[in-house]
Design an enzyme around this catalytic site. Structure first.
Site, PDB file in Angstrom:
ATOM      1  N   GLY A  21       0.840  -1.181   0.107  1.00 38.17           N
ATOM      2  CA  GLY A  21       0.081   0.001  -0.072  1.00 38.17           C
ATOM      3  C   GLY A  21       0.963   1.394  -0.003  1.00 38.17           C
ATOM      4  O   GLY A  21       1.932   1.138   0.304  1.00 38.17           O
ATOM      5  N   GLN A  62       2.976   9.793   1.896  1.00 40.88           N
ATOM      6  CA  GLN A  62       4.284   9.043   1.193  1.00 40.88           C
ATOM      7  C   GLN A  62       4.821   9.944   0.214  1.00 40.88           C
ATOM      8  O   GLN A  62       6.013   9.322  -0.121  1.00 40.88           O
ATOM      9  CB  GLN A  62       4.200   7.605   1.617  1.00 40.88           C
ATOM     10  N   CYS A  96       7.589  -0.993   5.353  1.00 39.54           N
ATOM     11  CA  CYS A  96       6.838   0.151   4.715  1.00 39.54           C
ATOM     12  C   CYS A  96       7.733   0.532   3.516  1.00 39.54           C
ATOM     13  O   CYS A  96       9.072   0.520   3.711  1.00 39.54           O
ATOM     14  CB  CYS A  96       6.721   1.106   5.949  1.00 39.54           C
ATOM     15  N   LEU A  97       7.103   1.324   2.546  1.00 38.03           N
ATOM     16  CA  LEU A  97       7.727   1.426   1.287  1.00 38.03           C
ATOM     17  C   LEU A  97       8.820   2.802   1.661  1.00 38.03           C
ATOM     18  O   LEU A  97       9.445   3.164   0.917  1.00 38.03           O
ATOM     19  CB  LEU A  97       6.845   1.735   0.255  1.00 38.03           C
ATOM     20  N   HIS A 137      -2.133  -0.132   8.734  1.00 38.29           N
ATOM     21  CA  HIS A 137      -0.690   0.361   8.719  1.00 38.29           C
ATOM     22  C   HIS A 137      -0.938   1.758   7.515  1.00 38.29           C
ATOM     23  O   HIS A 137      -0.361   2.758   7.939  1.00 38.29           O
ATOM     24  CB  HIS A 137       0.118  -0.458   7.616  1.00 38.29           C
ATOM     25  N   GLU A 138      -1.768   1.585   6.597  1.00 34.43           N
ATOM     26  CA  GLU A 138      -1.982   2.748   5.641  1.00 34.43           C
ATOM     27  C   GLU A 138      -2.814   3.841   6.089  1.00 34.43           C
ATOM     28  O   GLU A 138      -2.610   5.092   5.968  1.00 34.43           O
ATOM     29  CB  GLU A 138      -2.746   2.370   4.404  1.00 34.43           C
ATOM     30  N   HIS A 161      -0.764   6.172   8.302  1.00 32.74           N
ATOM     31  CA  HIS A 161       0.027   7.072   7.615  1.00 32.74           C
ATOM     32  C   HIS A 161      -0.513   8.480   7.545  1.00 32.74           C
ATOM     33  O   HIS A 161      -0.139   9.419   7.407  1.00 32.74           O
ATOM     34  CB  HIS A 161       0.295   6.578   6.173  1.00 32.74           C
TER      35      HIS A 161
END
Ligand code: CO
Length: 172
Positions: free
Chosen positions: A48, A53, A90-91, A132-133, A136
């Site tokens: 995601g 981000q 995480c990206l 998680h998303e 953010h």
């Protein structure tokens, strides 16, 4: 000329900001969703990507946790139940994996790019992705949830200093 969007570096203060709700369901929103989609699907080990981000403080997410693309606009977690403990990455800081406790089930209220309201449910990994998303959008990173220093370097498999990572991430 349109600026190419990219994932902002770990430590950028924007990752710690609270994102603003979307009120205009216009071309700019579609463009943002398309940018997020392109960057997400080009990334290795993806699940995601949230707008902050890529430096855009809006409550917008694109995710694919194995069951196809899901676009979330102004998502809100309505309900959670159960518990799961598992690996998370995480990206925004690739190369690390942490062991994170999450709810095993979530119910999410969200909107589509056409402004329609939708209710979504997820269990297991999908529930983990939602949590998680959506974190953010509130400036929260998975490392904030780790207990007992369970953060590891994917290459060396060595434990990483969690306190130092939190400091670098700009956690207050
Ligand atoms: Co992430």
């Amino acid at each position: 000329m349109k600026m190419e969007k990219a994932i902002i570096p770990f430590g950028d203060h924007l990752l710690r900001k609270r994102s603003k709700p979307v009120s205009k369901f216009d071309e700019e929103l579609s463009g943002l969703l398309d940018d997020l989609t392109n960057i997400l699907y080009a990334a290795e080990g993806r699940a995601g990507l949230a707008a902050p981000q890529i430096g855009v403080l809006k409550r917008v997410i694109v995710m694919d946790c194995g069951s196809g693309k899901i676009e979330l606009i102004n998502p809100e977690i309505l309900e959670t139940s159960g518990e799961q403990m598992g690996p998370e990455a995480c990206l925004s800081f690739p190369g690390y994996t942490g062991i994170v406790k999450r709810a095993n089930y979530v119910k999410v209220k969200s909107q589509t790019r056409n402004q329609a309201e939708v209710l979504l449910e997820g269990e297991g990994f999908l529930a983990r992705c939602f949590q998680h998303e959506i974190d953010h959008l509130n400036g929260v990173l998975y490392i904030d949830h780790i207990q007992d220093d369970e953060l590891y370097d994917d290459h060396t498999r060595q434990q990483v200093n969690l306190r130092e990572m939190l400091r670098l991430s700009g956690k207050k």
